[in-house]
Design a protein around this motif. Structure first.
Motif, PDB file in Angstrom:
ATOM      1  N   ILE A   9       0.827  -1.196   0.000  1.00 22.73           N
ATOM      2  CA  ILE A   9       0.000   0.000   0.000  1.00 22.73           C
ATOM      3  C   ILE A   9       0.868   1.255   0.000  1.00 22.73           C
ATOM      4  CG2 ILE A   9      -1.709   1.304   1.318  1.00 22.73           C
ATOM      5  CD1 ILE A   9      -2.795  -1.197  -0.073  1.00 22.73           C
ATOM      6  N   ARG A  10       1.916   1.266   0.801  1.00 21.34           N
ATOM      7  CA  ARG A  10       2.797   2.444   0.866  1.00 21.34           C
ATOM      8  C   ARG A  10       3.410   2.752  -0.496  1.00 21.34           C
ATOM      9  NH1 ARG A  10       5.024   5.125   4.885  1.00 21.34           N
ATOM     10  NH2 ARG A  10       4.556   3.509   6.422  1.00 21.34           N
ATOM     11  N   ARG A  11       3.808   1.715  -1.214  1.00 18.42           N
ATOM     12  CA  ARG A  11       4.425   1.910  -2.532  1.00 18.42           C
ATOM     13  C   ARG A  11       3.465   2.655  -3.468  1.00 18.42           C
ATOM     14  NH1 ARG A  11       5.222  -3.229  -3.874  1.00 18.42           N
ATOM     15  NH2 ARG A  11       7.132  -3.293  -2.609  1.00 18.42           N
ATOM     16  N   GLN A  12       2.188   2.284  -3.437  1.00 20.61           N
ATOM     17  CA  GLN A  12       1.228   2.928  -4.330  1.00 20.61           C
ATOM     18  C   GLN A  12       0.853   4.333  -3.839  1.00 20.61           C
ATOM     19  OE1 GLN A  12      -1.996   0.146  -4.955  1.00 20.61           O
ATOM     20  NE2 GLN A  12      -0.749  -1.090  -6.325  1.00 20.61           N
ATOM     21  N   ILE A  13       0.770   4.514  -2.540  1.00 25.56           N
ATOM     22  CA  ILE A  13       0.519   5.864  -2.023  1.00 25.56           C
ATOM     23  C   ILE A  13       1.605   6.817  -2.489  1.00 25.56           C
ATOM     24  CG2 ILE A  13       0.500   7.275   0.078  1.00 25.56           C
ATOM     25  CD1 ILE A  13      -0.906   4.989   1.505  1.00 25.56           C
ATOM     26  N   CYS A  14       2.855   6.364  -2.424  1.00 27.90           N
ATOM     27  CA  CYS A  14       3.983   7.228  -2.775  1.00 27.90           C
ATOM     28  C   CYS A  14       4.013   7.592  -4.250  1.00 27.90           C
ATOM     29  CB  CYS A  14       5.295   6.560  -2.376  1.00 27.90           C
ATOM     30  SG  CYS A  14       5.538   6.456  -0.593  1.00 27.90           S
TER      31      CYS A  14
END
Length: 428
Positions: A320-325
């Motif tokens: 999820i963090r990868r896509q948020i960034c």
């Protein structure tokens, strides 16, 4: 003590922010009913609530707890219309049928909001949705959709957003353009599940958790459901398992496929007023869609993964963090307080699946990520059907929903390959 669902990974922000999640008993032995319902999500609970209000003796069972499936763990977005845009449906099914399916979905939207208001269920409704394009080549499709909806379909709440407006409303330059919908919104899905279950219980429905259906068959004119706690004998039954059908009923299992979807919740975004300043929810144009929104207290709730499989990642927050960034680089170090997932039931054409799979046994599911409105409404419509009334379920029964190819042995593997292919296409 924190409850960890045995069928869905992670502890959700939704569970953490409800004042109390009621617990219902295991079914205490065999019983009879007018109507038996398998599945305690939106569809099953709405059917039970409406049937019980009519004086029908209804028994509902769920293998786990109500809301452990998609109904309590989803992205909370209403959307507008069916999962497939009305103008796309028109190309396949014709203008009249497309209009009727669109009208049905708008009826569903009004029904859910009206139900919550009538019963004072605080679902934390927030208005507005942005549908954004990740490819410049899709601009004409988006413009045509706005024209079709505001013109032919009489829906005045859409407007096309150019790049400048899209950047301003998102607080991100990641997308090229978009559509703003002021006629819809997003909710806290678990609060709706809890409120709905309470209303069904108050209406007199017999509700049981921790009671798994093992087998369903027709015997001597009755529907007989074998469970882990005894047998239910009923005049008719509703299968409302959606993405958690498993091997219970083969027709449903061949037409409704579970895929995993994952969501992360950040801490409150202090210092980032530019991110979704209007409070709308967002969905993008990827086949493997990304969807996100801000909660009422200012957290970012972000859903999606690069490729959906049947497994669960060890650390959901990493993906999820990868896509948020990608969309919000300034949030690279933001704390993700909760991360969770669950199964969404999809069909080949992304349209709901509704069939009588054996005499007296109806199955409804395959909402394909559009179930917050449709699942609730279909539960209400099933209750009307069971009471002998004409309903809009006839529209869904007439849809030609093909089975997934590959049979029980290869179906999941083929789906994985297909979704991985579409995820790759999303990049280019």
């Amino acid at each position: 003590m924190t409850w960890q669902s045995p069928i869905s990974p992670g502890y959700s922000w939704y569970e953490a922010t409800i004042p109390e999640r009621p617990v219902f008993p295991v079914m205490p032995g065999s019983r009879k009913a007018d109507v038996a319902i398998i599945g305690g999500g939106y569809t099953g609970l709405q059917a039970a609530c409406n049937l019980a209000r009519s004086g029908t003796d209804v028994t509902l069972i769920d293998a786990c707890r109500f809301g452990d499936g998609a109904s309590g763990r989803n992205g909370g977005q209403f959307g507008t219309g069916q999962r497939v845009w009305a103008d796309e449906t028109e190309e396949v099914l014709g203008r009249e049928w497309a209009q009727r399916l669109f009208d049905m979905a708008e009826n569903a939207k009004r029904y859910v909001l009206g139900f919550a208001e009538e019963h004072a269920i605080d679902i934390e409704f927030m208005p507005g949705q942005l549908s954004v394009g990740h490819k410049a080549s899709l601009e004409r499709d988006y413009r045509n959709h706005v024209e079709a909806m505001t013109g032919r379909y009489g829906y005045p709440h859409l407007s096309f957003m150019d790049r400048e407006e899209t950047v301003s409303r998102l607080g991100s330059s990641h997308y090229h353009f978009g559509i703003r919908d002021t006629g819809t919104g997003h909710i806290h899905p678990m609060k709706l599940v809890v409120g709905l279950a309470r209303q069904a219980a108050l209406a007199g429905a017999n509700l049981y958790e921790g009671t798994k259906a093992l087998k369903i068959e027709k015997k001597g004119g009755a529907v007989v459901i074998e469970t882990t706690s005894g047998t239910i004998t009923a005049d008719r039954a509703l299968i409302a398992c959606n993405g958690y059908i498993g091997n219970l009923e083969p027709v449903t299992a061949s037409h409704v496929m579970p895929i995993r979807s994952f969501i992360g919740a950040t801490t409150v975004l202090h210092g980032h007023p530019e991110i979704l300043p209007g409070g709308e929810s967002v969905d993008d144009s990827r086949f493997v869609v990304r969807y996100f929104r801000k909660s009422k207290d200012g957290r970012l709730l972000f859903g999606g993964r690069e490729a959906y499989t049947a497994d669960n990642p060890r650390d959901i927050s990493v993906h999820i963090r990868r896509q948020i960034c990608e969309i919000y680089p300034d949030l690279a170090d933001v704390e993700i307080t909760h991360a969770w997932g669950g199964s969404v039931g999809i069909t080949m054409p992304r349209q709901p699946f509704c069939r009588e799979v054996m005499p007296g046994v109806t199955t409804i599911g395959g909402y394909s990520g559009h179930g917050v409105m449709l699942a609730n409404y279909c539960g209400k419509l099933y209750a009307e059907l069971a009471l002998g009334k004409s309903t809009e379920l006839d529209l869904l029964k007439q849809l030609k929903i093909p089975a997934f190819p590959g049979g029980t042995r290869f179906r999941s593997a083929l789906l994985f390959l297909a979704l991985s292919w579409y995820a790759l296409r999303d990049r280019f």
